[in-house]
Design an enzyme around this catalytic site. Structure first.
Site: not given
Length: 124
Positions: A10, A57, A76, A119
């Site tokens: 992840h 968050e 990215h 991307e």
């Protein structure tokens, strides 16, 4: 050496508002929302093939303003996608801008509502 890297499990991205981020990741990009353990802060987990994106968050320690316009010149997350043209159309229909990859590959760069760069690479 016996240890091998098998893939990325992840990637975690810091966001300011989980609901706003879900409107992008779930509703625009079409990523499925996964079950998330009970954590002491808001967020969401999203499925990306065999991997995941974790939206956290939390207060962002990084600058959000002044990032390069083209996501390829910034940190990215790169995702392989099928139907890149369909995704580009959804982005255009929802007013989300993107830039083409400057490498010549079938890929685009897009930023989420918090400026995180993605991307999207068309599967060949």
């Amino acid at each position: 050496m016996s240890g091998r890297f098998l893939g990325i499990h992840h990637a975690s991205l810091i966001v300011a508002d989980t609901a706003r981020s879900l409107a992008f990741y779930r509703d625009v990009l079409g990523l499925p929302v996964l079950e998330r353990p009970d954590l002491p802060f808001p967020g969401a987990w999203l499925g990306v093939g065999a991997g995941q994106i974790h939206l956290l968050e939390l207060p962002n320690p990084d600058p959000v303003d002044g990032r390069p316009e083209h996501g390829g010149r910034d940190r990215h997350v790169a995702l392989s996608v099928s139907g890149l043209e369909e995704i580009k159309l959804r982005l255009e229909q929802t007013g989300v801008s993107y830039t083409p990859s400057r490498s010549g590959r079938p890929a685009i760069f897009v930023r989420d509502p918090d400026g995180n760069a993605l991307e999207l690479i068309g599967a060949t």
